[in-house]
Design an enzyme around this catalytic site. Structure first.
Site, PDB file in Angstrom:
ATOM      1  CG  HIS A 162      -1.955  -1.076   1.209  1.00 20.17           C
ATOM      2  ND1 HIS A 162      -2.801  -1.308   0.153  1.00 20.17           N
ATOM      3  CD2 HIS A 162      -2.242  -2.024   2.144  1.00 20.17           C
ATOM      4  CE1 HIS A 162      -3.579  -2.360   0.446  1.00 20.17           C
ATOM      5  NE2 HIS A 162      -3.248  -2.807   1.636  1.00 20.17           N
ATOM      6  CG  ASP A 197      -2.646  -8.481   0.615  1.00 20.50           C
ATOM      7  OD1 ASP A 197      -1.818  -8.751   1.509  1.00 20.50           O
ATOM      8  OD2 ASP A 197      -3.690  -7.822   0.838  1.00 20.50           O
ATOM      9  CG  HIS A 199      -6.382  -5.357   1.711  1.00 26.07           C
ATOM     10  ND1 HIS A 199      -5.809  -6.229   2.606  1.00 26.07           N
ATOM     11  CD2 HIS A 199      -7.509  -4.882   2.276  1.00 26.07           C
ATOM     12  CE1 HIS A 199      -6.569  -6.274   3.703  1.00 26.07           C
ATOM     13  NE2 HIS A 199      -7.601  -5.468   3.532  1.00 26.07           N
ATOM     14  CG  ASP A 286      -4.558 -10.019   3.584  1.00 23.04           C
ATOM     15  OD1 ASP A 286      -4.279 -10.548   2.488  1.00 23.04           O
ATOM     16  OD2 ASP A 286      -4.344  -8.819   3.839  1.00 23.04           O
TER      17      ASP A 286
HETATM   18 ZN    ZN Z   1      -3.905  -7.182   2.738  1.00 18.48          ZN
END
Ligand code: ZN
Length: 351
Positions: A162, A197, A199, A286
């Site tokens: 991120h 991931d 996200h 995750d």
């Molecule tokens: Zn993540």
């Protein structure tokens, strides 16, 4: 396969972050790395420490995709913040240049708002030591591959995907996957980053969005309803020389292993069109159904399938740990991925 970890990463251990306006215990804590480390040792594999943690070369490589002022900010903000009357122990922004600012401030509060994109990147007194050690771990894995290892794994904490050129976000400060790709680019003309991931890897996308030499692809929960909210749509294709080298495949919230594998297949078809000679896998865990960040519903066995599929790449691969938060499943998910990957990966030694 060589595997890398530095326990200096534990210097970054903020106890809390702000979620829905409430300070809550941070899931991005040293326990994550301990669980992942124990799983690796449980497989009979060894983790080695990076030979170096803070060198001019590491900083120079980071400065190829992070701005100098951002790197200075990360290193100096905590001491400057603590000199403010009444400041909390952890650096946390209370103002943001929403819509984009024009003026870069000198005040620590303004700089915290400029560089810390959300409330999930608190900075403590020793955070920079841990953050830099995480980057050094990714660098060591990528360097091992440049030195002839076929596959290397970096147990990086905090994660990195991120983090953009000029900002932190979502527990991420320095972009470890981008660093690994940057190191690989020193000998490979075309490098790809495959992000599995939960996200969207928005920081990685931002870093390479206008570049045609590093392909970025991400599978993730649909950002219309999920962090990072403002990036990760299927219509984000890159710009300029990077047009066509960014691929996002958002999945409906709650999707499971079957949907994930179908999307992974599509992502790898697009990857094959780019024809990279080395790959970084941004290895978030995750997407598991028990993960506290709760977006997708993969089972542990699904990570074996993801690993098996990515192991078929048969070019040099750097695996960089991204998300995956403390549950009883976390270590099993890493072991499942690595077992699947190692079983299917075949490549001539020395490449
Ligand atoms: Zn993540």
């Amino acid at each position: 396969m060589q595997l890398f970890y530095s326990d200096s990463q534990n210097a970054h251990a903020p106890a809390t972050f702000l979620l829905k306006g409430v300070p809550v215990p941070s899931p991005e804590r040293p326990e994550r790395a301990e669980r992942l480390r124990d799983a690796i040792r449980g497989m009979g594999l060894e983790l080695r420490a990076p030979a170096t943690l803070d060198t001019p070369l590491l900083r120079e490589r980071l400065a190829r995709f992070h701005t100098p002022r951002y790197l200075t900010f990360l290193e100096t903000i905590h001491s400057r913040w603590r000199q403010l009357p009444g400041a909390a122990e952890l650096v946390a922004p209370n103002v943001h240049p929403c819509g984009g600012g024009h003026h870069y401030p000198t005040h620590p509060v303004g700089q915290a708002g400029w560089h810390l994109h959300d409330m999930a990147c608190p900075i403590g007194a020793d955070s920079f030591t841990g953050i830099l050690a995480s980057a050094a771990t990714a660098q060591a894995a990528a360097q091992a591959v440049l030195n002839g290892e076929n596959v290397a794994y970096a147990l990086c904490r905090p994660p990195g995907h991120h983090a953009g050129p000029d900002r932190a976000g979502g527990f991420c400060f320095l972009n470890n996957s981008a660093l690994a790709a940057t190191v690989l680019r020193e000998e490979h003309e075309r490098v790809a980053i495959v992000d599995v991931d939960l996200h969207h890897g928005n920081g990685t996308q931002d870093i390479f969005y206008a570049r045609g030499d590093v392909w970025t692809g991400s599978l993730h929960a649909d950002p219309s309803e999920f962090y990072p909210f403002f990036w990760g749509g299927a219509d984000e294709h890159g710009i300029g020389q990077g047009l066509g080298t960014n691929v996002n495949l958002p999945l409906p919230l709650g999707s499971g292993g079957a949907e994930f594998m179908t999307a992974l297949e599509t992502l790898l078809e697009r990857l094959a069109d780019f024809d990279p000679s080395a790959v970084v896998v941004a290895l978030g865990l995750d997407a598991h159904k028990d993960d506290p960040l709760a977006g997708l519903t993969l089972e542990t066995e699904d990570f074996t399938r993801v690993g098996e599929r990515l192991g078929q790449l048969s070019i040099p691969v750097v695996l960089v740990q991204e998300g995956g938060y403390p549950t009883d499943s976390l270590g099993h998910n890493l072991a499942a991925f690595l077992e699947g990957f190692r079983r299917s990966y075949q490549m001539t030694e020395g490449h």
